[in-house]
Enzyme design. Sequence first.
Site, PDB file in Angstrom:
ATOM      1  N   ASP A 152       0.857  -1.175   0.000  1.00 54.30           N
ATOM      2  CA  ASP A 152       0.000   0.000   0.000  1.00 54.30           C
ATOM      3  C   ASP A 152       0.897   1.229   0.000  1.00 54.30           C
ATOM      4  OD1 ASP A 152      -2.412   1.489   0.232  1.00 54.30           O
ATOM      5  OD2 ASP A 152      -1.966   1.785   2.346  1.00 54.30           O
ATOM      6  N   THR A 189       0.274   4.651   0.852  1.00 56.63           N
ATOM      7  CA  THR A 189       0.193   5.536   2.005  1.00 56.63           C
ATOM      8  C   THR A 189       0.544   4.774   3.278  1.00 56.63           C
ATOM      9  OG1 THR A 189      -1.575   6.760   0.907  1.00 56.63           O
ATOM     10  CG2 THR A 189      -1.278   7.143   3.265  1.00 56.63           C
ATOM     11  N   ASP A 242      -1.906  -0.445   6.356  1.00 54.42           N
ATOM     12  CA  ASP A 242      -2.142   0.101   7.693  1.00 54.42           C
ATOM     13  C   ASP A 242      -3.565   0.626   7.853  1.00 54.42           C
ATOM     14  OD1 ASP A 242      -2.005   2.282   6.036  1.00 54.42           O
ATOM     15  OD2 ASP A 242      -0.697   3.472   7.338  1.00 54.42           O
TER      16      ASP A 242
END
Length: 826
Positions: free
Chosen positions: A344, A346, A582
């Site tokens: 991912d 970000t 996250d």
Amino acid sequence: MTHTDAGADPGPRPGDGRPAVHRPDRPTEVSGPTGVSEPHGIPESARPTRPAGLSAAEVAERVARGEVNDVPVRSSRSLVDIVRANVFTRFNAIIGVLWVIMLVVAPIQDSLFGFVILANTGIGIIQEWRAKKTLDSLAVIGEARPTVRRDGVAATVSTSEIVLGDLIEIGPGDKIVVDGEIVEADGLEIDESLLTGEADPVVKQPGDQVMSGSFVVAGGGAFRATKVGREAYAAQLAEEASRFTLVHSELRSGISTILKYVTWMMVPTAIGLIISQLLVKDNAFKDSVARTVGGIVPMVPEGLVLLTSVAFAIGVIRLGRKQCLVQELPAIEGLARVDVVCLDKTGTLTEGGMVVTELRLLGGADESYVRKVLGALGESDPRPNASLQAIIDAYPDSEDWRCTRSLPFSSARKYSGAACSEGDGESGTWLLGAPDVLLDDDDPALAETGRLNEQGLRVLLLARTARDLDDPEVARDVEPTALVVLEQRLRPDAADTLRYFAQQDVAAKVVSGDNAVSVGAVAAKLGLEGEVVDARRLPDDPERMAKGVEAGTVFGRVTPQQKRDMVGALQSRGHTVAMTGDGVNDVLALKDADIGVSMGSGSEATRAVAQIVLLNNSFATLPSVVAEGRRVIGNITRVATLFLVKTVYSVLLAILVVLSQVEYPFLPRHLTLLSTLTIGVPAFFLALAPNKERAQPHFVRRVMRYAIPGGVVAGVATFATYLLAGGHYTGPGALDAETSVATLTLFLISMWVLAIIARPYTWWRLCLVAAMGLGFLLVLAVPWLQDFFALKLVGTTMPWAAVGVAAVAAAALELLWRWVGRRFPT
């Protein structure tokens, strides 16, 4: 309470028998007790009373009654379990009985194998206890800490401190830790897929039930705990679960399979050997017992399980020092087998926070007016994500504006919204989200957005809509007002980490919900080149999607469900997939990936489903986990071959002895010496050495294809030397002389096996092999060691013959193992 427009379906209520309906675009009003900041302009007396939660006295009363969430966090086995698992094993029982027998009938030299087992078991217990303490301390750091409202004040507490009736506040990414009933809801959407398998989020209203194990994907609110402790749904499912386990480990299951085969071979062979040595041969009883035990003990690969446990335990300790919590031990092994890692953007490649770098006005909009709109939008969300937090920091809320209704951000729709009452009596409805989602393809604002994306910048569109927030097509025909340009800082260690994966032949794929061009620009800055794909254009057909995902490198505008589908698509092509993330939008993919890796600062939901949690939020820790897994698997494969060569030649020697009706060649002391020098000591060092080879499947086949021919060659060569010596030596000391030359042959062949296993050579591996050889020479050279181990070479003919037989066997080993490698590739 939160209310909706007249005539709107308020959603399911407890006991009405209707299933929850998925309405991701449904807005909520914020005029009730939603847990958000009250809108400006409403008199204090007119605002509904917000539940204050339990009082301190009520909490104390419930604690006294035992109505607490007392489910223990079983992050590891207890000390009793560790001791039991290391001591009470099938093979320890066999060795223990034989040890007691030898202590009674033979000199202490022939009982050394028992002391070795005691030392090995002690090492295993100590190392696993150290791993347990490391795991427990890290589990406390990574434990979810829900927010509980008591006496009107919100505070974080540990999960075990929640009591029955507590009022628990929730927001995006929060895990539902106990069962309860919704009291407040502001656009609250709960994902129950981990419990029910239903992928669509469920809109929750006050009065609806929530189950532990689900998590919030959008909106916020609060619920009252109705079931805690072992009565909670998730606790019932996980009652027998333990994080410190080797379940579903190919390595552990492979070793179990091998031990099962060994048992089948060992039992009948041992019975035949006992009959042969005790009943057939006319020897002294004690000598017959000693040689019988000497034949049975080496059949047991007792150190193999120990070294596997120690290698995993030390792996946990090493990773723990780097603030990496391994929630399931197979994750160390699994990540070593990974050939694709999905990242991912970000929070993984970039740091979590963002800053607004520019505000680009569209259509002649007034900047001061736009700033007020952005301030009001920021005020509308009690749990802002990183993008909205940057806007809040840049554009404070205006006192004369207030938000009357809100539409929380959702990863599925890519925008949020709010209806605002302006200070002059006017009102408007605004959306904030992805420009390429809110605008038509031919809108000129998209061209400007594209140029900014190419620089790796993140762009949000502020747009006005004439539709109500509860309109399913609220994002249609919007009026673009401004572009908000955001910048994310790259993680300083991300480029090196991606470079490591490239060197290790692990394909890295960036999977993000952001604009594909922007994500591609960020990836390019980090040196990750490849095809950039807009996930909205991926085909729905699983086979075609799998080809597209396999070919692409950077994927943008990926929805949470698509992330999950992409993981499945890669797995369908035979890949072992790791997923990092996250945010709450990563949960489904993390759950389905072979290995899920969460950042420590990630949402409670991601940490709950991930096998590995990087508590220091450092993506650079991931190579250490990969390296640790490769070290464990590669080295255990090496040393397993050593142990099983011994098992094979021990079984073969016993069979040959039974068929030939001769004395067993060795006493236990001889095989203890050989095992220590050619297996025990070198295996310990080899098991903990660095190893960067990618883990290969088919552990049992890989080990046995070398162990069987190696053991056969060693057994046949040793028995041939023993028979030659039997024809050469005569007199009272003949059996000892025959045993000595047979021991020399077996040692030299075992040393050659060790030399092959130790390849490729480094200075310390060469020193290790040389040191073991010198140790054996020391025993032959020192008189008291000769007597202690009953090893004395008589004459020169048979010792040199033993060396010659060992040399031929070594050459046969080299040729045979090379042929096996070509004939039976893995």
